[in-house]
Design an enzyme around this catalytic site. Structure first.
Site, PDB file in Angstrom:
ATOM      1  N   LYS A  22       0.834  -1.197   0.000  1.00 54.86           N
ATOM      2  CA  LYS A  22       0.000   0.000   0.000  1.00 54.86           C
ATOM      3  C   LYS A  22       0.867   1.243   0.000  1.00 54.86           C
ATOM      4  CE  LYS A  22       0.502   2.019   3.392  1.00 54.86           C
ATOM      5  NZ  LYS A  22       1.656   2.523   4.210  1.00 54.86           N
ATOM      6  N   TYR A  45      -4.753   3.627   6.049  1.00 52.86           N
ATOM      7  CA  TYR A  45      -5.318   2.870   7.179  1.00 52.86           C
ATOM      8  C   TYR A  45      -6.572   3.552   7.715  1.00 52.86           C
ATOM      9  CZ  TYR A  45      -0.900   0.389   7.216  1.00 52.86           C
ATOM     10  OH  TYR A  45       0.177  -0.370   6.850  1.00 52.86           O
TER      11      TYR A  45
HETATM   12  P1  NAD Z   1      12.257   1.392   2.773  1.00 47.82           P
HETATM   13  O1  NAD Z   1      12.718   2.761   2.459  1.00 47.82           O
HETATM   14  O2  NAD Z   1      12.693   0.799   4.066  1.00 47.82           O
HETATM   15  O3  NAD Z   1      12.699   0.377   1.610  1.00 47.82           O
HETATM   16  C1  NAD Z   1      12.556   0.717   0.259  1.00 47.82           C
HETATM   17  C2  NAD Z   1      13.294  -0.297  -0.588  1.00 47.82           C
HETATM   18  O4  NAD Z   1      13.175   0.094  -1.949  1.00 47.82           O
HETATM   19  C3  NAD Z   1      14.799  -0.349  -0.262  1.00 47.82           C
HETATM   20  O5  NAD Z   1      15.237  -1.686  -0.324  1.00 47.82           O
HETATM   21  C4  NAD Z   1      15.429   0.470  -1.375  1.00 47.82           C
HETATM   22  O6  NAD Z   1      16.741   0.046  -1.685  1.00 47.82           O
HETATM   23  C5  NAD Z   1      14.483   0.159  -2.534  1.00 47.82           C
HETATM   24  N1  NAD Z   1      14.496   1.218  -3.545  1.00 47.82           N
HETATM   25  C6  NAD Z   1      14.572   0.986  -4.882  1.00 47.82           C
HETATM   26  N2  NAD Z   1      14.590   2.143  -5.558  1.00 47.82           N
HETATM   27  C7  NAD Z   1      14.520   3.129  -4.647  1.00 47.82           C
HETATM   28  C8  NAD Z   1      14.510   4.543  -4.734  1.00 47.82           C
HETATM   29  N3  NAD Z   1      14.561   5.172  -5.927  1.00 47.82           N
HETATM   30  N4  NAD Z   1      14.442   5.252  -3.591  1.00 47.82           N
HETATM   31  C9  NAD Z   1      14.358   4.636  -2.391  1.00 47.82           C
HETATM   32  N5  NAD Z   1      14.359   3.271  -2.234  1.00 47.82           N
HETATM   33  C10 NAD Z   1      14.455   2.535  -3.361  1.00 47.82           C
HETATM   34  O7  NAD Z   1      10.672   1.403   2.646  1.00 47.82           O
HETATM   35  P2  NAD Z   1       9.658   0.394   3.311  1.00 47.82           P
HETATM   36  O8  NAD Z   1       9.217   0.939   4.619  1.00 47.82           O
HETATM   37  O9  NAD Z   1      10.177  -0.984   3.269  1.00 47.82           O
HETATM   38  O10 NAD Z   1       8.383   0.583   2.311  1.00 47.82           O
HETATM   39  C11 NAD Z   1       8.282  -0.095   1.070  1.00 47.82           C
HETATM   40  C12 NAD Z   1       6.816  -0.214   0.672  1.00 47.82           C
HETATM   41  O11 NAD Z   1       6.134  -0.953   1.671  1.00 47.82           O
HETATM   42  C13 NAD Z   1       6.078   1.104   0.543  1.00 47.82           C
HETATM   43  O12 NAD Z   1       5.140   1.034  -0.483  1.00 47.82           O
HETATM   44  C14 NAD Z   1       5.360   1.241   1.871  1.00 47.82           C
HETATM   45  O13 NAD Z   1       4.185   2.031   1.796  1.00 47.82           O
HETATM   46  C15 NAD Z   1       5.047  -0.199   2.177  1.00 47.82           C
HETATM   47  N6  NAD Z   1       4.933  -0.458   3.619  1.00 47.82           N
HETATM   48  C16 NAD Z   1       3.828  -1.101   4.069  1.00 47.82           C
HETATM   49  C17 NAD Z   1       3.696  -1.369   5.412  1.00 47.82           C
HETATM   50  C18 NAD Z   1       2.477  -2.110   5.911  1.00 47.82           C
HETATM   51  O14 NAD Z   1       2.281  -2.175   7.113  1.00 47.82           O
HETATM   52  N7  NAD Z   1       1.687  -2.716   5.029  1.00 47.82           N
HETATM   53  C19 NAD Z   1       4.672  -0.966   6.315  1.00 47.82           C
HETATM   54  C20 NAD Z   1       5.806  -0.336   5.820  1.00 47.82           C
HETATM   55  C21 NAD Z   1       5.925  -0.078   4.458  1.00 47.82           C
END
Ligand code: NAD
Length: 378
Positions: free
Chosen positions: A138, A224
């Site tokens: 999401k 949410y």
């Molecule tokens: P994060 O920043 O921790 O990780 C992002 C990942 O994408 C990293 O591995 C990074 O290397 C990669 N990436 C590739 N291209 C990138 C760029 N141009 N810029 C930045 N990162 C890049 O993020 P996250 O918290 O893991 O979130 C990822 C996804 O998951 C998002 O869509 C977020 O909304 C979703 N999310 C959902 C929940 C949930 O509870 N359902 C919780 C956290 C995150």
């Protein structure tokens, strides 16, 4: 690109509701006999950021019906660490360029896209074209057109599509849905959902970069709040009125900081949601004809906590992501309901766009024409 019209949207949603009604409030246990004869399905995580590392991978290690079979990463240094930790063979490791070769890999059944929001559509569509079932984090994408394109790609490829809406598999959330379905407290008259967190002092994070995130608090924690307003009433809104507040414009230069929105529902119920990247809050409360129910916290990784006008509600805690990923496998293997279909992600994006439209037009009421009668899986 195939566009989903309102009729297709309604039909798909109605099928989901019928399936959910047939399941009643039961956990997805019926049909387990059939499922247990099948192999565990293999997930590949695309994007190994904090959500994959600290939530999804550990949950897959505990799951009953699936396991971590592969990874897709743009950071070569992560490959060996993940291969060693999760016993992943080299041939199940991909990067963003060679990802499409995953089509030939029979270990991978499901691709789970966990990248910044602007990358969801590209990788979900590539996964569908590779013939893999898809889970999309999401918010589904950064606009309605991209959501439609993801749904069309999965339909064309004949693969299943689920959203990473972990709360749809979570017991406290499902108890709220049961209250709605059984009218335990009568009709809902007013719902509030407040979901946000203080995003600290890191202006370089992708969540504050509109090109990568598509928006600010609304697409992050606001999803949410929108979801809670809908599953807490069992209805889709028919109108949206919204306001935006900015108290730290020097920090939130590119994305929304704090948004409030009011909903009207077909039954006459009204709702108010609040989301922010500047305020920590995490609760949902429904005022009904014959009492009330509330979750506080209502959207974190759990355990959630619930209370009603009749007393506390309590459930044992399990990882929400484990329940979510197992539920999606049950959907694939034994036709259990898809608890968070792509159309739900599309619907939420339509509501987000209506909220932004209302704000852009000075808080004007925007009418929504979503599936009437959409209910309990919401
Ligand atoms: P994060 O920043 O921790 O990780 C992002 C990942 O994408 C990293 O591995 C990074 O290397 C990669 N990436 C590739 N291209 C990138 C760029 N141009 N810029 C930045 N990162 C890049 O993020 P996250 O918290 O893991 O979130 C990822 C996804 O998951 C998002 O869509 C977020 O909304 C979703 N999310 C959902 C929940 C949930 O509870 N359902 C919780 C956290 C995150």
């Amino acid at each position: 690109m195939k566009k989903i019209d309102r009729r297709t949207f309604n039909n798909k949603i109605v099928k989901g509701v019928v399936a959910a009604a047939l399941m009643g409030g039961m956990p997805l246990a019926c049909g387990m006999g059939a499922a247990s004869k099948k192999k565990k399905l293999g997930y590949a995580l695309v994007g190994l950021g904090s959500y994959s590392e600290y939530q999804l991978a550990p949950s897959l290690a505990e799951a009953e019906h699936c396991y971590l079979a592969g990874i897709v990463t743009g950071t070569p240094e992560k490959e060996k660490i993940w291969m060693d930790k999760y016993d992943i063979p080299k041939e199940n490791v991909y990067n963003y360029e060679n990802f499409d070769a995953i089509a030939k890999n029979s270990d991978i059944d499901i691709v789970y896209v966990v990248l910044p929001n602007s990358m969801h559509a590209e990788f979900c569509i590539r996964a569908a074209k590779a013939g893999k079932h898809v889970v999309c984090e999401k918010p589904m994408a950064i606009n309605v057109d991209e959501c439609n394109a993801i749904i069309a790609a999965c339909d064309d490829a004949g693969v299943k599509l689920g959203m990473g809406y972990r709360l749809q598999s979570e017991p406290y959330t499902n108890e709220l849905k049961r209250f709605v379905r059984e009218k335990t407290f009568g009709k809902v008259r007013y719902i509030t959902a407040e979901m946000g967190y203080y995003s600290g002092s890191n202006p370089d994070q992708w969540r504050l970069n509109k090109a990568l995130s598509g928006g600010g608090a609304l697409g992050n924690m606001g999803v949410y709040a929108i979801q809670a307003a809908i599953y807490g009433t069992g209805e889709n809104p028919i109108s949206v009125t919204a306001q935006e507040y900015s108290t730290r414009p020097e920090y939130f230069k590119d994305t929304d900081e704090t948004i409030m929105a009011q909903f009207e529902f077909p039954s006459g119920a009204v709702g108010n949601i609040m989301t922010s990247h500047n305020i920590s809050m995490n609760r949902v409360h429904a005022s009904c004809e014959k009492g009330w129910y509330a979750l506080d916290p209502g959207s974190n990784y759990g355990p959630l906590a619930g209370e009603t006008s009749k007393g506390k509600i309590e459930f044992p805690h399990e990882r929400q992501q484990k329940l979510q990923m197992d539920d999606f496998v049950q959907h694939i293997q034994v036709g259990a309901p898809n608890r968070a279909p792509g159309e739900m992600g599309l619907r939420d994006m339509m509501i987000m766009e209506a909220i932004y439209t209302s704000i852009a037009e000075g808080g004007k009421k925007v009418l929504m024409d979503l599936a009437p009668g959409f209910g309990f899986e919401g």
